[in-house]
Design a protein around this motif. Structure first.
Motif, PDB file in Angstrom:
ATOM      1  N   ASP A   1     -23.831 -14.624 -18.689  1.00 20.99           N
ATOM      2  CA  ASP A   1     -23.405 -15.551 -17.630  1.00 20.99           C
ATOM      3  C   ASP A   1     -24.150 -16.874 -17.712  1.00 20.99           C
ATOM      4  O   ASP A   1     -23.540 -17.935 -17.596  1.00 20.99           O
ATOM      5  CB  ASP A   1     -23.601 -14.900 -16.260  1.00 20.99           C
ATOM      6  CG  ASP A   1     -22.616 -13.758 -16.057  1.00 20.99           C
ATOM      7  OD1 ASP A   1     -21.434 -13.925 -16.421  1.00 20.99           O
ATOM      8  OD2 ASP A   1     -23.026 -12.693 -15.572  1.00 20.99           O
TER       9      ASP A   1
ATOM     10  N   ASN B   1     -18.723  -6.419 -27.256  1.00 20.29           N
ATOM     11  CA  ASN B   1     -18.974  -6.543 -25.816  1.00 20.29           C
ATOM     12  C   ASN B   1     -18.805  -7.985 -25.351  1.00 20.29           C
ATOM     13  O   ASN B   1     -18.178  -8.244 -24.316  1.00 20.29           O
ATOM     14  CB  ASN B   1     -20.389  -6.050 -25.486  1.00 20.29           C
ATOM     15  CG  ASN B   1     -20.466  -4.543 -25.533  1.00 20.29           C
ATOM     16  OD1 ASN B   1     -19.452  -3.853 -25.483  1.00 20.29           O
ATOM     17  ND2 ASN B   1     -21.675  -4.014 -25.650  1.00 20.29           N
TER      18      ASN B   1
ATOM     19  N   GLU C   1     -25.391 -11.408 -25.370  1.00 25.35           N
ATOM     20  CA  GLU C   1     -24.917 -10.316 -24.515  1.00 25.35           C
ATOM     21  C   GLU C   1     -25.793 -10.175 -23.266  1.00 25.35           C
ATOM     22  O   GLU C   1     -25.289  -9.992 -22.157  1.00 25.35           O
ATOM     23  CB  GLU C   1     -24.931  -9.014 -25.326  1.00 25.35           C
ATOM     24  CG  GLU C   1     -24.308  -7.848 -24.596  1.00 25.35           C
ATOM     25  CD  GLU C   1     -24.396  -6.576 -25.427  1.00 25.35           C
ATOM     26  OE1 GLU C   1     -25.147  -6.554 -26.421  1.00 25.35           O
ATOM     27  OE2 GLU C   1     -23.725  -5.598 -25.064  1.00 25.35           O
TER      28      GLU C   1
ATOM     29  N   ALA D   1     -12.946  -4.916 -28.939  1.00 30.54           N
ATOM     30  CA  ALA D   1     -12.202  -5.704 -27.955  1.00 30.54           C
ATOM     31  C   ALA D   1     -11.351  -6.774 -28.625  1.00 30.54           C
ATOM     32  O   ALA D   1     -10.407  -7.277 -28.032  1.00 30.54           O
ATOM     33  CB  ALA D   1     -13.191  -6.343 -26.981  1.00 30.54           C
TER      34      ALA D   1
ATOM     35  N   LEU E   1     -12.736 -12.247 -23.045  1.00 31.14           N
ATOM     36  CA  LEU E   1     -11.317 -11.983 -22.773  1.00 31.14           C
ATOM     37  C   LEU E   1     -11.101 -11.768 -21.267  1.00 31.14           C
ATOM     38  O   LEU E   1     -10.105 -12.226 -20.702  1.00 31.14           O
ATOM     39  CB  LEU E   1     -10.843 -10.768 -23.572  1.00 31.14           C
ATOM     40  CG  LEU E   1     -10.746 -10.988 -25.094  1.00 31.14           C
ATOM     41  CD1 LEU E   1     -10.609  -9.668 -25.838  1.00 31.14           C
ATOM     42  CD2 LEU E   1      -9.557 -11.893 -25.428  1.00 31.14           C
ATOM     43  N   ASP E   2     -12.061 -11.082 -20.631  1.00 32.59           N
ATOM     44  CA  ASP E   2     -11.973 -10.878 -19.177  1.00 32.59           C
ATOM     45  C   ASP E   2     -12.043 -12.194 -18.417  1.00 32.59           C
ATOM     46  O   ASP E   2     -11.495 -12.317 -17.319  1.00 32.59           O
ATOM     47  CB  ASP E   2     -13.104  -9.961 -18.699  1.00 32.59           C
ATOM     48  CG  ASP E   2     -12.896  -8.528 -19.148  1.00 32.59           C
ATOM     49  OD1 ASP E   2     -11.761  -8.187 -19.531  1.00 32.59           O
ATOM     50  OD2 ASP E   2     -13.877  -7.757 -19.138  1.00 32.59           O
ATOM     51  N   ARG E   3     -12.755 -13.168 -18.998  1.00 34.51           N
ATOM     52  CA  ARG E   3     -12.909 -14.459 -18.311  1.00 34.51           C
ATOM     53  C   ARG E   3     -11.765 -15.432 -18.630  1.00 34.51           C
ATOM     54  O   ARG E   3     -11.840 -16.594 -18.259  1.00 34.51           O
ATOM     55  CB  ARG E   3     -14.230 -15.121 -18.727  1.00 34.51           C
ATOM     56  CG  ARG E   3     -15.468 -14.325 -18.386  1.00 34.51           C
ATOM     57  CD  ARG E   3     -15.707 -14.270 -16.882  1.00 34.51           C
ATOM     58  NE  ARG E   3     -16.870 -13.467 -16.560  1.00 34.51           N
ATOM     59  CZ  ARG E   3     -18.104 -13.940 -16.445  1.00 34.51           C
ATOM     60  NH1 ARG E   3     -18.327 -15.217 -16.625  1.00 34.51           N
ATOM     61  NH2 ARG E   3     -19.107 -13.135 -16.139  1.00 34.51           N
ATOM     62  N   GLY E   4     -10.774 -14.998 -19.348  1.00 36.53           N
ATOM     63  CA  GLY E   4      -9.608 -15.849 -19.529  1.00 36.53           C
ATOM     64  C   GLY E   4      -9.343 -16.314 -20.952  1.00 36.53           C
ATOM     65  O   GLY E   4      -8.302 -16.890 -21.236  1.00 36.53           O
ATOM     66  N   TRP E   5     -10.292 -16.069 -21.862  1.00 39.12           N
ATOM     67  CA  TRP E   5     -10.005 -16.424 -23.255  1.00 39.12           C
ATOM     68  C   TRP E   5      -8.962 -15.448 -23.797  1.00 39.12           C
ATOM     69  O   TRP E   5      -8.947 -14.261 -23.398  1.00 39.12           O
ATOM     70  CB  TRP E   5     -11.276 -16.350 -24.101  1.00 39.12           C
ATOM     71  CG  TRP E   5     -12.076 -17.612 -24.062  1.00 39.12           C
ATOM     72  CD1 TRP E   5     -12.002 -18.652 -24.935  1.00 39.12           C
ATOM     73  CD2 TRP E   5     -13.071 -17.985 -23.090  1.00 39.12           C
ATOM     74  NE1 TRP E   5     -12.884 -19.644 -24.573  1.00 39.12           N
ATOM     75  CE2 TRP E   5     -13.548 -19.263 -23.447  1.00 39.12           C
ATOM     76  CE3 TRP E   5     -13.584 -17.380 -21.946  1.00 39.12           C
ATOM     77  CZ2 TRP E   5     -14.518 -19.928 -22.711  1.00 39.12           C
ATOM     78  CZ3 TRP E   5     -14.554 -18.040 -21.217  1.00 39.12           C
ATOM     79  CH2 TRP E   5     -15.005 -19.301 -21.590  1.00 39.12           C
ATOM     80  N   HIS E   6      -8.094 -15.913 -24.649  1.00 42.12           N
ATOM     81  CA  HIS E   6      -7.040 -15.031 -25.145  1.00 42.12           C
ATOM     82  C   HIS E   6      -6.978 -14.966 -26.662  1.00 42.12           C
ATOM     83  O   HIS E   6      -6.362 -14.079 -27.229  1.00 42.12           O
ATOM     84  CB  HIS E   6      -5.668 -15.475 -24.596  1.00 42.12           C
ATOM     85  CG  HIS E   6      -5.363 -16.914 -24.882  1.00 42.12           C
ATOM     86  ND1 HIS E   6      -4.753 -17.312 -26.030  1.00 42.12           N
ATOM     87  CD2 HIS E   6      -5.621 -18.043 -24.168  1.00 42.12           C
ATOM     88  CE1 HIS E   6      -4.627 -18.632 -26.021  1.00 42.12           C
ATOM     89  NE2 HIS E   6      -5.152 -19.093 -24.909  1.00 42.12           N
TER      90      HIS E   6
ATOM     91  N   GLY F   1     -15.129  -8.868 -25.387  1.00 40.94           N
ATOM     92  CA  GLY F   1     -14.424  -8.273 -24.252  1.00 40.94           C
ATOM     93  C   GLY F   1     -14.679  -9.044 -22.966  1.00 40.94           C
ATOM     94  O   GLY F   1     -13.753  -9.269 -22.176  1.00 40.94           O
ATOM     95  N   ARG F   2     -15.914  -9.489 -22.775  1.00 41.34           N
ATOM     96  CA  ARG F   2     -16.237 -10.223 -21.547  1.00 41.34           C
ATOM     97  C   ARG F   2     -15.585 -11.607 -21.555  1.00 41.34           C
ATOM     98  O   ARG F   2     -15.156 -12.107 -20.517  1.00 41.34           O
ATOM     99  CB  ARG F   2     -17.757 -10.326 -21.390  1.00 41.34           C
ATOM    100  CG  ARG F   2     -18.378  -8.967 -21.096  1.00 41.34           C
ATOM    101  CD  ARG F   2     -19.872  -8.967 -21.203  1.00 41.34           C
ATOM    102  NE  ARG F   2     -20.519  -9.531 -20.017  1.00 41.34           N
ATOM    103  CZ  ARG F   2     -21.836  -9.524 -19.832  1.00 41.34           C
ATOM    104  NH1 ARG F   2     -22.622  -8.974 -20.746  1.00 41.34           N
ATOM    105  NH2 ARG F   2     -22.359 -10.067 -18.757  1.00 41.34           N
TER     106      ARG F   2
END
Lengths: 144, 146
Positions: free
Chosen positions: A78, A107, A74, A34, A113-118, A110-111
């Motif tokens: 949350d 993993n 992992e 990711a 990145l999904d939450r807004g980190w770039h 990727g999560r």
């Protein structure tokens, strides 16, 4: 020549802490990472520059980690992220540190990145490689 | 020809010793580079990722120092042929990958310039391999000249 190199390889493989397992796990290599990989040397440069935050994704509570690293595992992603809510924001560039096995690191990356980190990279080789590259270590706080 | 072979020994051996440094330090990243070529079977991927840099170091140092010069030149020439074949196959299959030659941090992408560079390297392996006296060498100490 070939035999001498083979003997030296066997010796260095036996002695080095960040040696690869003898047989590669295809899942690790077939995994579409990711985030890009960086070497421990590059990660140490990022650490010394002070712009990046380090995220330790290793499960459990190993004794030591990168000083200042945030614990985001992992299997409790949350909860761990919520606990770091005030300190870890999507504007922060991150370096993911694992145990050298790339699946969990990818993993978590990727999560994130999904939450807004770039700006997320994964350090290859895990903490053993970090230590071998001369990176500093600090005691890791007990995970709840 | 003697000094040409000597200079080739220093250049080729030095290049391979330099090339091995980053790979020895970062076996995981180098294994990823090797895997990207899609040529090495799983069972050999990790052994090759550990063995290749050590072989480069051993043969490179032997060539520079002048120990088993012709054997070292043969090994490094053989490795260069392997690299040329791997790069050519990557190009034919349209793989956009880093070559993993000197740097496991992304480094140089595979391309025709790499093929040309490796062909020059292969040519430079020939004088130490073919010329009997390739200049000062450690092995002269116990074998006598040349």
């Amino acid at each position: 020549m070939l035999a001498v190199a083979l003997a030296l390889t066997a010796l260095s493989w036996a002695l080095r802490p960040d040696r690869l397992p003898l047989v590669a796990d295809p899942a690790v290599y077939e995994l579409e990472l990711a985030a890009p990989l960086v070497t421990p040397t590059v990660a140490r440069d990022l650490y010394e520059a002070g712009d990046h935050l380090f995220v330790d994704v290793r499960p459990g509570t190993p004794a030591a980690t990168v000083p200042g690293a945030f614990l985001v595992r992992e299997d409790s992603f949350d909860d761990d992220l919520l606990r770091q809510f005030d300190f870890l924001t999507p504007a922060d560039p991150l370096v993911i540190v694992g145990d050298g096995e790339l699946t969990a690191a990818s993993n978590v990356a990727g999560r994130l990145l999904d939450r807004g980190w770039h700006d997320v990279v994964i350090m290859s080789g895990g903490l053993a490689a970090w230590e071998a590259a001369g990176g500093p270590l600090a005691p890791r706080e007990a995970a709840p | 020809m003697r000094w040409t072979a000597f200079l080739c020994r220093l250049a080729v051996g030095g290049i391979f010793v330099y090339a091995c440094l980053d790979k020895i330090q970062h076996p995981q990243a180098f294994a990823v580079d090797i895997h990207n070529y899609r040529l090495v079977p799983w069972a050999l991927l990790h052994p090759w990722a550990h063995y290749l840099p050590v072989l480069e170091a051993t043969a490179g140092l032997a060539l520079v120092l002048g120990v088993a010069r012709r054997g070292a030149a043969l090994v490094l020439g053989g490795l260069t042929v392997v690299f040329i074949v791997a790069i050519a196959m990557a190009l034919l299959r349209g793989l956009d990958i880093s070559c993993g030659c000197f740097d496991t941090d992304g480094g140089h992408g595979v391309g025709l310039d790499l093929l040309l560079r490796d062909l020059v390297l292969l040519l430079a392996c020939l004088p130490p391999l073919l010329v009997r006296d390739s200049g000062p060498a450690l092995e002269q100490l116990w074998r006598g000249r040349p």
